[in-house]
Design a protein around this motif. Structure first.
Motif, short mmCIF file in Angstrom:
data_model
loop_
_atom_site.label_atom_id
_atom_site.label_comp_id
_atom_site.label_asym_id
_atom_site.label_seq_id
_atom_site.Cartn_x
_atom_site.Cartn_y
_atom_site.Cartn_z
N LYS A 163 39.73 34.88 46.46
CA LYS A 163 38.71 34.72 45.42
C LYS A 163 38.07 33.36 45.56
O LYS A 163 38.62 32.36 45.15
N PRO A 203 32.17 40.48 36.53
CA PRO A 203 32.33 39.62 37.70
C PRO A 203 33.80 39.33 37.98
O PRO A 203 34.65 39.44 37.09
N GLU A 204 34.09 38.96 39.20
CA GLU A 204 35.49 38.74 39.63
C GLU A 204 36.15 37.62 38.85
O GLU A 204 37.37 37.53 38.80
N THR A 205 35.35 36.75 38.24
CA THR A 205 35.91 35.61 37.53
C THR A 205 36.28 35.96 36.10
O THR A 205 36.67 35.08 35.33
N VAL A 240 44.42 44.29 39.25
CA VAL A 240 43.13 43.63 39.06
C VAL A 240 43.09 42.27 39.72
O VAL A 240 42.09 41.58 39.67
N MET A 267 42.83 39.43 42.59
CA MET A 267 42.06 39.31 43.82
C MET A 267 42.94 38.58 44.83
O MET A 267 43.52 37.54 44.52
N ASN A 279 29.49 32.18 36.64
CA ASN A 279 30.62 33.07 36.87
C ASN A 279 30.26 34.27 37.75
O ASN A 279 31.12 35.08 38.06
N HIS A 280 29.00 34.39 38.14
CA HIS A 280 28.64 35.44 39.08
C HIS A 280 28.49 34.90 40.50
O HIS A 280 28.13 35.65 41.39
N SER A 301 39.67 49.29 34.94
CA SER A 301 39.57 47.84 34.94
C SER A 301 38.19 47.36 35.35
O SER A 301 37.47 48.03 36.08
N MET A 302 37.87 46.17 34.91
CA MET A 302 36.67 45.44 35.32
C MET A 302 35.38 46.20 35.03
O MET A 302 34.45 46.20 35.83
N GLN A 307 38.67 37.37 34.55
CA GLN A 307 40.01 37.11 34.01
C GLN A 307 40.12 35.67 33.50
O GLN A 307 40.60 35.44 32.39
N GLU A 308 39.65 34.72 34.28
CA GLU A 308 39.70 33.32 33.82
C GLU A 308 38.82 33.14 32.59
O GLU A 308 39.18 32.47 31.64
N THR A 309 37.63 33.77 32.64
CA THR A 309 36.69 33.62 31.53
C THR A 309 37.32 34.08 30.22
O THR A 309 37.28 33.37 29.23
N ASP A 333 43.24 46.87 32.18
CA ASP A 333 43.02 45.42 32.11
C ASP A 333 41.55 45.06 32.30
O ASP A 333 40.83 45.74 33.02
N LEU A 334 41.15 43.95 31.69
CA LEU A 334 39.85 43.34 31.90
C LEU A 334 38.71 44.33 31.68
O LEU A 334 38.07 44.81 32.61
#
Lengths: 628, 189
Positions: free
Chosen positions: A331, B168-170, A326, A328, A33-34, B152-153, B172-174, B134-135
């Motif tokens: 992405k 990490p940018e992912t 938030v 993207m 995920n990174h 956020s983040m 939200q899905e995680t 968020d997040l």
């Protein structure tokens, strides 16, 4: 809970990573995920290699989006009313002074609540440690834009500011000549092009110089200085021709005076009032020695980052944040392209006699025998993933592959072909099922049908899903299966090890920890997966080897383009000395490393992914360190 | 993702399942239930305390706690609205919690608002009137001071909590995947 680390080859040609016995090899691995994925280059990118640009700046406390033009003038800190506590770094609140609140309380008590609105002077107060700016005598007339009020009242001492400006002028001539470097690596395709070239370092230094240094305080009087620097930069000196800098003033005298004061203070010291080291080393010139001398700092701004592919000819945007939300805007992340790999369901093989005292040959013979007869003889018991591994035992794990693609993928596992490391391997790895398919990702309701298709196919070896007219996915799945030369009947016995469900396939993995082993169990796995390319992208990648072409020919539709992506994983299980038995360390956690690469048209596989440990790598790492 | 996560079971009958899929422990302390809105598919575990009774003093109906979908109030966690003196009288203020919010076991939360995809670790304390965007990840056993604002983040931890790193940018899905999977794995024996 990340179970696997993936390998990023950065800008090099994808390659197998160094063996896990080299600690340096771990630097190229990151959790899935990174990771990012550049579609143009067909390659994994990671945080260490992407090129970074700032998309927007914001204050983490008031969440104000600071225009880029103001950031320099504000010295990269919030220019409104956000201050951090000198004691505990929490954000300070603005309070009306106590007298005011007392009087207003009195007023409300007597029923005349009209003049409740709090009155000057205002103070900063910490909600966490109850520090108050009364202690250092900071008072404000208005509760807004405290930073500008402060800069008018409490500016830096003249001499400090003058010295700083002189030093800045001295350095700026060298810094301003940071033209982007000529694209490195011309004709030297094998060499890694560092994405952060020296120019970026000098730019960073320039930015650092413009940042507010705690203890310097005060606004920059730099307009004149900048003009001067502009003149200077006409006859730019080379980077290595930095002339020595002469300080304007000697600080010896002041230092002596301060030293005498310090001695006096130390005589009366009880220990509580010394400023902690974190407060001191962030200040440049005169670090506060006593906690009473530390001042609130404006809160540093945060940035949202745009990330680009580092390849000199690509530079495609991988991450484009939205400044307002938030979300993207762009992405391109690894998780959308690479199968997610997890490690779980650990089992220990129960053996009757002890393996100690057997020779290497005997061990090898037993191992082969066991693999031949594994299905019948395997008596196993489930174990908790967090338990340490023990030397001399055989463990089986399951590797779960989750397919993020809308097409089925064909996965092939392989061990890393690595030069013998300086460290003898402490374990043997065996993957009973080296070839298997992973179903496509689809809507949850569609999986039942697909499973039926798979079963039919497994039985007949050829497509039996004619009933599902128009189900192109399963058609493709069939093509895929036959393409990989995997008539499932041949693999029936092995397939018992494989669990398929939707877009997840679980396969077995056998780890034999050799007797007397210690330290982590780490190994690389090469994972090569083949999938149907979305379009004829053959031109996008280098037209390399016809490796896959032959296979494609044997498939149903020779015109379809297939892509093979290969990566390596590494599994690591740390030995946990805490559970050592008879002086033999146990084994803690398992990390798996994979390295990956993509090759259009099935060129020989390069690249790598790393699978990292099971539940918690950090814990295992800790255990390992403790053990050491 | 989550291919090996174990199923979390509870004794049949110890949880009430609502029409919208909320699972609420019979042993949770829920006061002022009429002032609480659950978005559906949320879990309130044993010993959790939710104070819907701490409402604004003005007359009329007030929503005290509103919670989105796929949320979790862990075992022994306390969720109560923040209150302060305003115009000379003490009042409570409503709490808004968005979707995919996990509040860990024994955490104490008095935030004013919690955004989408926030994980509050076990034993953490979130002070009055905190605003969590968020997040965000709040690490276990951290203490957010009153009125803290968490952008956020980011990852926050420590006492008092401060920003430790970014996500990490992912993420939200995680986190959405994790919350959904937790809900699906949490079922009766």
């Amino acid at each position: 809970m990340q179970s696997v680390l993936y390998h990023c080859a950065h800008l090099e040609e994808p390659r197998a990573p160094l063996p896990p016995s080299y600690p340096s090899s771990f630097a190229d691995f990151a959790p899935l995920n990174h990771l990012y994925f550049c579609e143009e280059c067909d390659a994994i990118r990671c945080d260490d290699c992407v090129a970074i640009e700032v998309a927007s700046y914001y204050c983490p406390n008031c969440l104000f989006d600071v225009p880029g033009a103001n950031v320099r003038a504000d010295k990269s800190r919030c220019a409104r009313s956000c201050f951090s506590c000198p004691e505990c770094s929490s954000c300070l609140n603005v309070l009306a002074s106590e007298q005011a609140s007392d009087s207003s309380r009195a007023a409300t008590a007597s029923g005349t609540s009209a003049t409740h609105s709090s009155s000057a002077p205002y103070l900063l107060s910490c909600p966490a440690c109850k520090w108050s700016s009364k202690e250092i005598g900071w008072k404000f007339d208005k509760p807004t834009s405290l930073a500008s009020q402060l800069s008018q009242v409490y500016s830096a001492p003249e001499d400090v500011q003058a010295e700083f400006d002189a030093l800045k002028d001295h350095l700026e001539g060298y810094i301003s000549q940071s033209a982007p470097p000529p694209t490195a690596g011309k004709g030297s395709g094998h060499h890694r092009t560092p994405s952060r070239h020296i120019a970026q370092i000098t730019q960073a230094a320039a930015r650092a110089l413009r940042r507010e240094v705690p203890g310097m305080g005060g606004p920059r009087t730099g307009a004149a200085a900048r003009r001067k620097a502009g003149e200077k930069s006409d006859n730019r000196a080379g980077w290595d021709q930095l002339a020595p800098y002469e300080a304007k003033d000697s600080w010896k005298e002041e230092g002596l005076q301060r030293g005498v004061d310090d001695v006096d203070t130390m005589r009366k010291l009880t220990g509580e009032e010394v400023a902690p080291i974190e407060k001191r080393w962030t200040s440049a010139w005169e670090p506060p020695r006593m906690s009473s001398e530390t001042m609130p700092q404006r809160i540093p701004l945060q940035a949202k980052l745009t990330k680009r592919c580092p390849h000199p000819t690509c530079r495609h945007i991988l991450i484009q944040p939205d400044t307002k939300t938030v979300r993207m805007l762009i992405k391109m992340v690894g998780g959308n392209y690479l199968p997610a790999i997890e490690l779980g369901r650990r089992r220990r093989r129960l053996v009757d006699e002890a393996l100690d005292g057997l020779t290497e040959e005997e061990l090898e013979r037993r191992r082969r025998e066991r693999r031949r007869t594994r299905i019948n003889l395997a008596r196993e018991e489930d174990e908790d993933m967090t338990e340490p591994l023990h030397p001399g035992e055989v463990y089986t794990f399951q590797l779960a592959f989750t397919n993020p693609l809308y097409d089925p993928v064909q996965v092939r596992l392989g061990a890393a072909h690595q030069p013998r490391g300086p460290v003898q391997p402490s374990h043997h790895i065996f993957t009973p099922t080296a070839h298997f398919t992973v179903g496509p990702l689809k809507d949850a309701w569609a999986y039942d049908e697909e499973d039926e298709d798979d079963n039919v196919e497994d039985d007949a070896g050829t497509g039996g899903a004619a009933g599902h007219g128009g189900d192109s996915v399963s058609e493709r799945a069939k093509a895929r299966m036959s393409l990989a030369g995997l008539p499932s009947s041949r693999h029936r016995g092995r397939e018992a090890e494989v669990e398929k469900r939707g877009n997840v396939t679980k396969v077995g993995l056998e780890v034999e920890v050799l007797p007397g082993a210690s330290g982590p169990v780490e190994f690389d796995l090469e994972i090569r997966f083949t999938y149907r390319a979305d379009d004829a992208e053959g031109g996008a990648g280098p037209a390399e080897g016809p490796g896959e072409a032959a296979v494609t020919g044997s498939g149903k539709d020779a015109k379809e383009e297939y892509k093979t992506f290969t990566f390596w994983t590494r599994d690591i299980r740390d030995m946990d000395a805490a559970v050592a038995v008879d002086g033999q360390p146990g084994l803690g956690l398992l990390t798996q490393r994979v390295w990956t690469s993509t090759r259009p048209n099935g060129a020989p596989p390069p690249g790598g992914i790393e699978l990292a440990g099971p539940a918690d790598m950090q814990k295992g790492g800790q255990a390992e360190r403790d053990g050491a | 993702m989550g291919a090996f996560d174990p199923v979390q079971t509870f004794e049949k009958g110890t949880y009430i399942e609502t029409d919208t899929g909320n699972k609420v422990s019979r042993k949770a302390t829920i006061l002022g239930a009429t002032n609480i809105i659950l978005g559906g598919k949320s879990i309130i575990q044993t010993r959790a305390v939710i104070r819907g009774d701490l409402r604004r003093s003005a007359p009329g109906q007030h929503v005290v706690i509103s919670m989105g979908r796929y949320c979790l109030v862990g075992e022994g966690a306390v969720l109560r609205p923040p209150g302060k003196i305003y115009k000379g009288a003490f009042t409570f203020y409503p709490v808004r919690i968005a979707d995919f919010v996990h509040i860990g076991a024994d955490a104490i939360v008095e935030a004013a608002s919690i955004g989408h995809g926030v994980e509050i670790g076990a034993g953490a304390i979130v002070g009055k009137f905190c605003i969590i965007k968020d997040l965000v990840q709040i690490l276990p056993d951290s203490v957010l001071p009153d009125g803290a604002i968490v952008p956020s983040m980011t990852v926050w931890g420590g006492n008092p909590a401060r920003m430790l790193s970014s996500l990490p940018e992912t993420y939200q899905e995680t986190i959405e995947e994790r919350c959904k999977s937790y809900y699906q794995r949490f079922r009766a024996v």
